[in-house]
Design a protein around this motif. Structure first.
Motif, short mmCIF file in Angstrom:
data_model
loop_
_atom_site.label_atom_id
_atom_site.label_comp_id
_atom_site.label_asym_id
_atom_site.label_seq_id
_atom_site.Cartn_x
_atom_site.Cartn_y
_atom_site.Cartn_z
N ASP A 213 0.83 -1.21 0.00
CA ASP A 213 0.00 0.00 0.00
C ASP A 213 0.86 1.26 0.00
O ASP A 213 0.39 2.33 -0.37
CB ASP A 213 -0.92 0.02 1.22
N PHE A 214 2.10 1.12 0.44
CA PHE A 214 3.02 2.27 0.50
C PHE A 214 4.19 2.11 -0.46
O PHE A 214 5.26 2.67 -0.26
CB PHE A 214 3.56 2.44 1.94
N LYS A 215 3.98 1.34 -1.51
CA LYS A 215 5.06 1.07 -2.47
C LYS A 215 5.57 2.35 -3.13
O LYS A 215 6.73 2.43 -3.53
CB LYS A 215 4.57 0.09 -3.53
N GLY A 216 4.71 3.35 -3.21
CA GLY A 216 5.12 4.61 -3.81
C GLY A 216 6.24 5.31 -3.06
O GLY A 216 6.94 6.15 -3.62
N LEU A 217 6.43 4.93 -1.77
CA LEU A 217 7.50 5.53 -0.98
C LEU A 217 8.88 5.18 -1.51
O LEU A 217 9.86 5.85 -1.20
CB LEU A 217 7.38 5.09 0.48
N LEU A 218 8.96 4.12 -2.32
CA LEU A 218 10.25 3.73 -2.90
C LEU A 218 10.81 4.83 -3.78
O LEU A 218 12.03 4.95 -3.94
CB LEU A 218 10.09 2.44 -3.70
N TYR A 219 9.93 5.65 -4.36
CA TYR A 219 10.40 6.75 -5.20
C TYR A 219 11.08 7.84 -4.39
O TYR A 219 11.80 8.66 -4.94
CB TYR A 219 9.23 7.34 -5.99
N ALA A 220 10.85 7.83 -3.07
CA ALA A 220 11.48 8.82 -2.19
C ALA A 220 12.76 8.29 -1.58
O ALA A 220 13.34 8.94 -0.71
CB ALA A 220 10.50 9.23 -1.07
N SER A 221 13.20 7.12 -2.04
CA SER A 221 14.40 6.49 -1.48
C SER A 221 15.46 6.31 -2.57
O SER A 221 15.45 5.31 -3.29
CB SER A 221 14.04 5.13 -0.86
N PRO A 222 16.38 7.26 -2.71
CA PRO A 222 17.44 7.14 -3.73
C PRO A 222 18.28 5.88 -3.58
O PRO A 222 18.76 5.33 -4.58
CB PRO A 222 18.29 8.40 -3.51
N VAL A 223 18.46 5.40 -2.35
CA VAL A 223 19.25 4.19 -2.14
C VAL A 223 18.62 3.00 -2.85
O VAL A 223 19.31 2.15 -3.42
CB VAL A 223 19.40 3.89 -0.63
N ASP A 224 17.29 2.93 -2.85
CA ASP A 224 16.60 1.82 -3.49
C ASP A 224 16.72 1.86 -5.00
O ASP A 224 16.49 0.86 -5.67
CB ASP A 224 15.12 1.80 -3.08
N ALA A 225 17.06 3.02 -5.56
CA ALA A 225 17.25 3.11 -7.00
C ALA A 225 18.60 2.54 -7.40
O ALA A 225 18.85 2.30 -8.59
CB ALA A 225 17.16 4.57 -7.45
N ALA A 226 19.47 2.31 -6.41
CA ALA A 226 20.83 1.83 -6.72
C ALA A 226 21.22 0.64 -5.85
O ALA A 226 22.40 0.45 -5.56
CB ALA A 226 21.82 2.97 -6.53
N LEU A 227 20.25 -0.18 -5.46
CA LEU A 227 20.57 -1.34 -4.64
C LEU A 227 21.36 -2.35 -5.46
O LEU A 227 20.90 -2.81 -6.51
CB LEU A 227 19.29 -1.99 -4.11
#
Length: 266
Positions: A213-227
């Motif tokens: 339900d909060f998957k959109g929060l991933l866009y606010a996490s730059p670290v997750d863009a480069a895991l």
């Protein structure tokens, strides 16, 4: 380009220390792989699945390969990298007012736009140098400790993508740090702001992975863009990279706009 040279000289020692520390940390983490891959994974299997997913442990079998092991362990080095980039940004402009050197800058034939521009260019170069050296060390260490039969070309392809994604991640924190620095008149809170920025966004990413339900929060996490684990497994997720690029551009433009109109303590 006088300010550019002064800025580079100021951060030269800090840059060297960070590269040495991260290099030693990477060597220490990866050197444990031969011993770790032969250990049982029963204890880790007992962890809740949502918790494992949040910390990128959904595929335990990957931990028996150098790519999988490195991908999991290096995410914490990515956090340190984000902190380094954020600290460069949050210190950049506020330090001049805090240390009283802004008066010296204004005595030179240089505009506020030039001040921001040269500092951005310098810190971008410093971060890029740090990241390229870090990736080169990590790649060489992985080659040293890789399992028998691991594909060198496959590992190189993964590191090529990780190098780009991690570079964008760091520039995101750097640009947001610059934006925060444009508001600050002292760099005393720069370190705490940098830590808060990186860990807050990381926690948002964890929440986004644990609850759909909060998957959109991933866009606010730059670290997750480069895991590393995600990139090594399925490549770059360009939707997150594009989001980071938008943040970089917007934060950069806002920094110029705000600093140009700011009342400075001269």
């Amino acid at each position: 380009m006088t300010l550019f040279r002064l800025e580079c000289k100021t951060h030269c020692k800090t840059l060297l220390i960070w590269m040495i520390v991260v290099g030693i940390l990477t060597l220490g983490l990866v050197s444990l792989f031969p011993a770790m891959k032969d250990m049982g994974l029963d204890q880790m299997k007992a962890m809740p699945k949502d918790m494992m997913k949040a910390f990128n442990l959904s595929d335990l079998g990957m931990l028996t390969t150098i790519k999988g092991y490195f991908g999991y362990e290096y995410q914490y080095v990515m956090l340190a990298t984000g902190i380094f980039a954020a600290m460069l940004g949050t210190n950049a402009l506020s330090r001049e007012e805090s240390e009283g050197t802004i008066s010296y800058l204004f005595s030179q034939p240089i505009s506020r736009i030039a001040i921001v521009g040269e500092k951005m260019l310098c810190n971008t170069v410093l971060y890029t140098l740090y990241w390229l050296v870090s990736m080169a060390i990590a790649y060489l260490v992985c080659l040293m400790f890789k399992e028998t039969g691991a594909s060198v070309s496959d590992l190189f392809d993964g590191f090529t993508q990780l190098t780009f994604a991690g570079w964008v991640m760091g520039l995101t924190f750097l640009s947001v740090g610059f934006l925060l620095s444009a508001f600050l008149s002292s760099n005393k809170s720069a370190t705490s702001l940098s830590l808060g920025l990186v860990f807050l966004t990381f926690i948002l990413g964890v929440v986004g992975k644990m609850n759909n339900d909060f998957k959109g929060l991933l866009y606010a996490s730059p670290v997750d863009a480069a895991l590393p684990s995600t990139i090594f497994k399925s490549g770059i997720e360009w939707n997150y990279i594009v989001t980071d690029l938008v943040v970089i551009v917007v934060a950069g433009l806002l920094t110029f706009w705000i600093y140009r109109r700011k009342d400075l303590n001269v």
